[in-house]
Design an enzyme around this catalytic site. Structure first.
Site, PDB file in Angstrom:
ATOM      1  N   GLU A 120       0.669  -1.342  -0.235  1.00 48.87           N
ATOM      2  CA  GLU A 120       0.110   0.018   0.143  1.00 48.87           C
ATOM      3  C   GLU A 120       0.961   1.146  -0.084  1.00 48.87           C
ATOM      4  O   GLU A 120       0.451   2.220  -0.491  1.00 48.87           O
ATOM      5  CB  GLU A 120      -0.867   0.128   1.249  1.00 48.87           C
ATOM      6  CG  GLU A 120      -2.132  -0.772   0.896  1.00 48.87           C
ATOM      7  CD  GLU A 120      -3.300  -0.718   0.313  1.00 48.87           C
ATOM      8  OE1 GLU A 120      -2.937  -0.874  -1.115  1.00 48.87           O
ATOM      9  OE2 GLU A 120      -4.269  -0.012   0.659  1.00 48.87           O
ATOM     10  N   THR A 168      -6.547   7.492  -3.928  1.00 43.40           N
ATOM     11  CA  THR A 168      -6.318   7.713  -2.348  1.00 43.40           C
ATOM     12  C   THR A 168      -5.211   8.764  -2.080  1.00 43.40           C
ATOM     13  O   THR A 168      -5.624   9.477  -1.232  1.00 43.40           O
ATOM     14  CB  THR A 168      -5.721   6.296  -1.884  1.00 43.40           C
ATOM     15  OG1 THR A 168      -6.752   5.093  -2.002  1.00 43.40           O
ATOM     16  CG2 THR A 168      -5.306   6.402  -0.543  1.00 43.40           C
TER      17      THR A 168
END
Ligand code: ATP
Ligand code: HSE
Length: 291
Positions: A120, A168
């Site tokens: 991530e 994001t």
């Protein structure tokens, strides 16, 4: 060759920014892995044209490096990237679970969470655990610095994914740097209510706990029609509505009987604004599965 199915996830759930997450029964990524001298990646499926196959830029490459487990990795994307459904995390979770088994590394599911989070970090700059934790462990997860707590729950959900792109990275830029004490008190109360609802499998309490006045309002501006879609879902019977992860997916908690009406209301409201969308009538599900 080893195959892993890792579910989409919805992080934050309103009051649990960067902490709460749930695994969804669908959609999911399916990842096939086989040992190799160096890591190579092939990506097919939803949004694959936007996903790098360079191991330095794909979440699974970082996971293979962290586990010192080079492999040929075929990712069949079921979770669209930049959706707010943990697309990058699903691949990272599948790679962590699969490579751990393929190379017999012996890590527990909870120990694999920070390893998958390294994937991530490649994508969003932050190694946040709140998508990879539920994708690996299943159910409802609470990710903190001291580890991950997991609760098996099966709350019905509707996840409505509009044809909008919100990364994001961009969504993290609009998060407020500070909050007032009264907002802190309200958030703790909502988070505790949501957690109680998960333990009791009570959609009403979970929905009540999804209310958030700190992060969600700032991010709502990135999703055209969010407030109208939220109102329409509540009018159709949703017990709570918020932004899924960094968005643009809008997620609703509900009773089984109301799922279809809520999905239609959300799709129609986006449609009235000329925005195509798809709605997943799903529920909280289990974590990554090895076949
Ligand atoms: N295996 C992968 N699967 C999906 N996206 C990946 C992968 N590896 C790298 N990426 C990159 O990650 C970005 C998508 O990640 P992002 O976090 O923005 O969306 P998301 O994971 O679907 O949403 P969220 O994290 O809010 O749930 C895309 O730019 C994509 O190129
Ligand atoms: N907690 C993260 C989740 C991203 O899916 C965020 O909202 O930025």
């Amino acid at each position: 060759m080893l195959t892993v199915r890792a579910p989409a996830t919805s992080a934050n759930l309103g009051s649990g920014f960067d902490v709460f997450g749930v695994a969804l029964e669908r959609p999911a990524d399916v990842v096939r892995l086989s040992k190799a001298d160096r890591t190579t990646i092939d990506v097919t499926g939803a949004g694959s044209q936007f996903i790098p196959e360079d191991p330095e830029k794909n979440t699974v490459g970082a996971v293979a490096e962290a586990l010192e487990a080079p492999a040929h990795i075929e990712i069949d994307k079921g979770v669209r990237p930049a959706s707010g459904l943990g697309s990058s995390a699903a691949s990272a979770a599948a790679a962590a679970v699969g490579l751990n088994e393929l190379y017999d590394r012996g890590y527990t599911r909870e120990e694999l969470v920070p390893i998958a989070a390294k994937g991530e970090a490649v994508v969003s700059g932050d190694a946040h655990d709140d998508n990879v934790a539920p994708s690996i462990m299943g159910g409802f997860t609470i990710a903190t610095a001291s580890g991950v707590r997991q609760v098996d729950a099966s709350i019905p959900l509707v996840a409505c994914l509009p044809d909008i792109v919100v990364s994001t990275r961009d969504a993290r830029r609009v998060v407020p740097e500070n909050a007032r004490v009264d907002q802190l008190v309200e958030t703790v109360g909502n988070a505790a209510t949501l957690t109680t609802g998960m333990h009791r499998d009570d959609p009403g309490l979970v929905g009540e706990g999804m209310h958030d006045t700190v992060v969600t309002p700032a991010r709502a501006k990135l999703i055209d029609g969010y407030e109208s879609v939220r109102e329409a879902a509540l009018d159709a019977g949703a017990t709570g509505v918020t932004i899924s992860g960094a968005g643009p997916t809008v997620i609703a908690a509900c009773e089984d009987a109301d799922q279809r009406a809520i999905a239609s209301a959300m799709l129609d409201t986006f449609g009235d604004r000329g925005i195509d969308a798809r709605a997943y009538q799903t529920r909280i599900g289990r974590g990554a599965k090895v076949f």
